[in-house]
Design a protein around this motif. Structure first.
Motif, PDB file in Angstrom:
ATOM      1  N   SER A   1       0.809  -1.220   0.000  1.00 25.50           N
ATOM      2  CA  SER A   1       0.000   0.000   0.000  1.00 25.50           C
ATOM      3  C   SER A   1       0.844   1.273   0.000  1.00 25.50           C
ATOM      4  O   SER A   1       0.315   2.355  -0.207  1.00 25.50           O
ATOM      5  N   CYS A   2       2.142   1.128   0.257  1.00 25.05           N
ATOM      6  CA  CYS A   2       3.044   2.283   0.158  1.00 25.05           C
ATOM      7  C   CYS A   2       3.486   2.537  -1.277  1.00 25.05           C
ATOM      8  O   CYS A   2       4.220   3.489  -1.538  1.00 25.05           O
ATOM      9  N   GLY A   3       3.082   1.672  -2.200  1.00 23.59           N
ATOM     10  CA  GLY A   3       3.405   1.896  -3.603  1.00 23.59           C
ATOM     11  C   GLY A   3       4.518   1.031  -4.146  1.00 23.59           C
ATOM     12  O   GLY A   3       4.955   1.234  -5.283  1.00 23.59           O
ATOM     13  N   LEU A   4       4.989   0.061  -3.364  1.00 23.85           N
ATOM     14  CA  LEU A   4       6.039  -0.837  -3.843  1.00 23.85           C
ATOM     15  C   LEU A   4       5.417  -2.108  -4.408  1.00 23.85           C
ATOM     16  O   LEU A   4       4.382  -2.567  -3.926  1.00 23.85           O
TER      17      LEU A   4
ATOM     18  N   VAL B   1     -11.589   6.588  -4.074  1.00 21.56           N
ATOM     19  CA  VAL B   1     -10.795   5.914  -3.043  1.00 21.56           C
ATOM     20  C   VAL B   1     -11.347   4.526  -2.782  1.00 21.56           C
ATOM     21  O   VAL B   1     -10.596   3.539  -2.705  1.00 21.56           O
ATOM     22  N   PHE B   2     -12.659   4.419  -2.650  1.00 24.20           N
ATOM     23  CA  PHE B   2     -13.301   3.133  -2.357  1.00 24.20           C
ATOM     24  C   PHE B   2     -13.081   2.126  -3.472  1.00 24.20           C
ATOM     25  O   PHE B   2     -12.586   1.015  -3.245  1.00 24.20           O
ATOM     26  N   PHE B   3     -13.441   2.507  -4.700  1.00 24.68           N
ATOM     27  CA  PHE B   3     -13.344   1.568  -5.814  1.00 24.68           C
ATOM     28  C   PHE B   3     -11.901   1.306  -6.215  1.00 24.68           C
ATOM     29  O   PHE B   3     -11.570   0.210  -6.685  1.00 24.68           O
ATOM     30  N   GLY B   4     -11.032   2.298  -6.020  1.00 24.21           N
ATOM     31  CA  GLY B   4      -9.630   2.105  -6.357  1.00 24.21           C
ATOM     32  C   GLY B   4      -8.976   1.016  -5.535  1.00 24.21           C
ATOM     33  O   GLY B   4      -8.015   0.384  -5.978  1.00 24.21           O
ATOM     34  N   ARG B   5      -9.495   0.773  -4.329  1.00 25.79           N
ATOM     35  CA  ARG B   5      -8.947  -0.277  -3.468  1.00 25.79           C
ATOM     36  C   ARG B   5      -9.262  -1.680  -3.976  1.00 25.79           C
ATOM     37  O   ARG B   5      -8.692  -2.651  -3.491  1.00 25.79           O
TER      38      ARG B   5
ATOM     39  N   ILE C   1      -3.364   4.264  -5.311  1.00 21.03           N
ATOM     40  CA  ILE C   1      -4.473   5.204  -5.187  1.00 21.03           C
ATOM     41  C   ILE C   1      -4.298   6.197  -4.044  1.00 21.03           C
ATOM     42  O   ILE C   1      -4.868   7.292  -4.061  1.00 21.03           O
ATOM     43  N   SER C   2      -3.490   5.861  -3.040  1.00 23.42           N
ATOM     44  CA  SER C   2      -3.301   6.772  -1.900  1.00 23.42           C
ATOM     45  C   SER C   2      -2.580   8.049  -2.293  1.00 23.42           C
ATOM     46  O   SER C   2      -2.786   9.096  -1.672  1.00 23.42           O
ATOM     47  N   PHE C   3      -1.721   7.980  -3.308  1.00 20.57           N
ATOM     48  CA  PHE C   3      -0.969   9.161  -3.718  1.00 20.57           C
ATOM     49  C   PHE C   3      -1.875  10.270  -4.247  1.00 20.57           C
ATOM     50  O   PHE C   3      -1.815  11.400  -3.770  1.00 20.57           O
ATOM     51  N   PRO C   4      -2.739   9.984  -5.237  1.00 23.52           N
ATOM     52  CA  PRO C   4      -3.640  11.046  -5.686  1.00 23.52           C
ATOM     53  C   PRO C   4      -4.612  11.504  -4.612  1.00 23.52           C
ATOM     54  O   PRO C   4      -5.014  12.665  -4.593  1.00 23.52           O
TER      55      PRO C   4
END
Length: 203
Positions: A25-28, A109-113, A122-125
């Motif tokens: 979830s950190c993008g790695l 945010v919801f659907f991106g998960r 998705i957390s970045f945007p």
């Protein structure tokens, strides 16, 4: 990758699931689509409790999501277009994400998960859009709970019925893995190509 993750989870238990989901979830690039089904299979074979596996996945996903969100919200584009270039993030990606939020708002945010690959970034945007932390947390928790539970239970069912579904699932897993890898590579290459003219013009 599945075999390596399986070894890590077997040796470290649900704490490894927690750590890997934080990293994801950190993008790695440690895909939840591999982590959770592998952990589910191990739970089905008696290594772990499936409820604890799913709980660890959800908590890890939420912690990692807030780390990525906070970094993007605090440091913005300079961070994402600096070190972020190393994982393929470009100005065009951020512009696209901004348009997503402008058009769809909080449901993004919801659907991106629940979308492979997208759930990792998705957390970045969301941070750049300065979504309210409470709403970000609630929507991330809901989306992650659905997606992670689905992946964990899928792995559990595969493990419990391995002899019946090993062949079809194995072939499907290969196809899915290849598609995910292709998507990530294309996203990365396009980001690098679009970033190159900007770097050249600024020289």
């Amino acid at each position: 990758m599945g075999g390596v993750i399986g070894q890590w989870v077997t040796s470290g238990g649900v704490f490894v699931v927690l750590a890997l989901m934080i990293i994801n979830s950190c993008g790695l690039p440690f895909p939840s689509e591999v982590i959770m089904p592998v952990a589910g299979v191990l739970a089905a074979t008696g290594h772990f409790n499936i409820v604890l596996v799913i709980a660890a996945g959800i908590v890890g996903s939420l912690i990692g999501a807030f780390i990525a969100y906070a970094l993007a919200r605090r440091y913005g584009r300079p961070l994402l277009l600096g070190p972020g270039r190393r994982i393929g993030i470009s100005a065009s990606h951020l512009d696209l994400a901004d348009r997503w939020f402008a058009r769809f708002g909080l449901p993004t945010v919801f659907f991106g998960r629940m979308v492979p690959v997208v759930c990792t970034y998705i957390s970045f945007p969301a941070g750049l859009a300065k979504v309210q932390p409470v709403w970000f947390g609630v929507l991330s928790l809901l989306g992650s709970t659905i997606w992670i539970t689905f992946l964990g239970v899928l792995g559990y069912e595969v493990g419990a019925n391995y002899t019946k579904v090993a062949g079809p699932i194995g072939k499907a897993a290969i196809v899915i893995a290849v598609l995910i890898v292709i998507a990530v590579v294309v996203w990365y290459v396009r980001g690098r190509r679009r970033a190159a003219p900007r770097s050249g013009s600024g020289a």
